[in-house]
Design a protein around this motif. Structure first.
Motif, mmCIF file in Angstrom:
data_model
loop_
_atom_site.group_PDB
_atom_site.id
_atom_site.type_symbol
_atom_site.label_atom_id
_atom_site.label_comp_id
_atom_site.label_asym_id
_atom_site.label_seq_id
_atom_site.Cartn_x
_atom_site.Cartn_y
_atom_site.Cartn_z
ATOM 1 N N MET A 105 0.853 -1.181 0.000
ATOM 2 C CA MET A 105 0.000 0.000 0.000
ATOM 3 C C MET A 105 0.889 1.231 0.000
ATOM 4 S SD MET A 105 -1.278 -0.157 3.989
ATOM 5 C CE MET A 105 -2.587 0.974 3.726
ATOM 6 N N PRO A 106 0.353 2.398 -0.304
ATOM 7 C CA PRO A 106 1.186 3.599 -0.226
ATOM 8 C C PRO A 106 1.722 3.761 1.198
ATOM 9 C CG PRO A 106 -0.892 4.085 -1.310
ATOM 10 C CD PRO A 106 -1.009 2.708 -0.731
ATOM 11 N N CYS A 107 3.004 4.040 1.310
ATOM 12 C CA CYS A 107 3.592 4.176 2.641
ATOM 13 C C CYS A 107 4.889 4.982 2.548
ATOM 14 C CB CYS A 107 3.861 2.798 3.254
ATOM 15 S SG CYS A 107 4.987 1.746 2.327
ATOM 16 N N LYS A 108 5.472 5.231 3.701
ATOM 17 C CA LYS A 108 6.752 5.935 3.792
ATOM 18 C C LYS A 108 7.794 4.944 4.305
ATOM 19 C CE LYS A 108 8.963 9.870 6.020
ATOM 20 N NZ LYS A 108 8.753 11.043 6.874
ATOM 21 N N ILE A 109 8.983 4.975 3.715
ATOM 22 C CA ILE A 109 10.077 4.128 4.174
ATOM 23 C C ILE A 109 10.722 4.829 5.368
ATOM 24 C CG2 ILE A 109 12.263 3.022 3.566
ATOM 25 C CD1 ILE A 109 9.779 1.968 2.010
ATOM 26 N N VAL A 110 10.650 4.194 6.523
ATOM 27 C CA VAL A 110 11.195 4.783 7.749
ATOM 28 C C VAL A 110 12.652 4.383 7.946
ATOM 29 C CG1 VAL A 110 10.958 4.892 10.265
ATOM 30 C CG2 VAL A 110 8.914 4.823 8.831
ATOM 31 N N LYS A 111 12.956 3.103 7.710
ATOM 32 C CA LYS A 111 14.321 2.613 7.938
ATOM 33 C C LYS A 111 14.617 1.502 6.943
ATOM 34 C CE LYS A 111 17.890 2.083 11.004
ATOM 35 N NZ LYS A 111 19.022 2.887 10.678
ATOM 36 N N VAL A 112 15.824 1.532 6.370
ATOM 37 C CA VAL A 112 16.300 0.466 5.495
ATOM 38 C C VAL A 112 17.386 -0.278 6.263
ATOM 39 C CG1 VAL A 112 17.386 -0.088 3.291
ATOM 40 C CG2 VAL A 112 15.790 1.843 3.439
ATOM 41 N N LEU A 127 13.141 -3.889 5.949
ATOM 42 C CA LEU A 127 12.642 -2.510 5.920
ATOM 43 C C LEU A 127 11.667 -2.247 7.053
ATOM 44 C CD1 LEU A 127 11.559 -2.437 2.168
ATOM 45 C CD2 LEU A 127 13.552 -1.261 3.083
ATOM 46 N N MET A 128 11.581 -0.967 7.447
ATOM 47 C CA MET A 128 10.492 -0.513 8.316
ATOM 48 C C MET A 128 9.713 0.514 7.504
ATOM 49 S SD MET A 128 10.227 1.770 11.845
ATOM 50 C CE MET A 128 11.741 1.191 12.494
ATOM 51 N N MET A 129 8.379 0.316 7.426
ATOM 52 C CA MET A 129 7.514 1.207 6.666
ATOM 53 C C MET A 129 6.461 1.798 7.593
ATOM 54 S SD MET A 129 7.073 -1.456 3.534
ATOM 55 C CE MET A 129 7.143 -2.868 4.600
ATOM 56 N N GLU A 130 5.925 2.933 7.179
ATOM 57 C CA GLU A 130 4.859 3.559 7.956
ATOM 58 C C GLU A 130 3.689 3.865 7.029
ATOM 59 O OE1 GLU A 130 4.521 7.854 9.681
ATOM 60 O OE2 GLU A 130 5.604 6.593 11.130
#
Length: 170
Positions: A105-112, A127-130
């Motif tokens: 889904m549309p999201c923001k990448i918080v941490k790779v 990955l961590m996504m928000e």
């Protein structure tokens, strides 16, 4: 927002509205139409020089519509964002590992957590996504090697966008 028409699920985003002219993105395709609302839930739509009359009949819950257009009827369901988020989390934890990590889904990448060449073991976090103010970790389901990381921390990504390419151990 995500909608379901029959068996097909689509991501729909309103990009702009100026007067009666609306611009929407449906699964990455941009559409522009002149939409005039008429009485009793119907509307007149002009798209690419063609005129359509559509009638929208809303269910009591407000998440289901019957849409009548040009002698055809479509059932449209507005999918719940919370359910979609939970599906995304469950999907990453229970499916076999594919050779790409894609955004559910549309999201923001918080941490790779990985870089090209890294060896990941089943259960490692890539990955961590928000999405919708909730954070989710993507954990690989099988041993693999990172071939390419296509996103950076802070990137906003679209549904089905490839985030990481992997070489999955057989």
């Amino acid at each position: 927002m995500e909608i379901q028409v029959g068996n097909k699920t689509m991501e729909v985003t309103l990009l702009s509205k100026e007067g009666n002219v609306v611009k929407i993105d449906i699964d990455g395709r941009i559409y522009e139409a002149d939409v005039a609302m008429l009485q009793n839930g119907s509307c007149s739509i002009i798209h690419e020089g063609n005129s359509y009359k559509a009638e929208f009949v809303k269910s009591e819950s407000g998440k289901h519509y019957r849409v009548n257009v040009n002698y055809s009827t479509y059932q449209i369901d507005m999918l719940d964002s919370q359910a979609k988020y939970m599906r995304m989390r469950k999907h990453s934890a229970t499916t076999s590992q594919k050779d790409t990590i894609t955004a559910a889904m549309p999201c923001k990448i918080v941490k790779v957590y990985c870089k090209k060449g890294d060896l990941l073991k089943a259960g490692d976090t890539a990955l961590m996504m928000e999405a919708m103010k909730m954070q989710s970790y993507y954990q690989v389901a099988a041993d693999c090697q990172v071939e390419e990381v296509l996103v950076s921390e802070g990137d906003n990504v679209r549904v089905d966008q490839v985030l990481v390419r992997l070489k999955v151990d057989q």
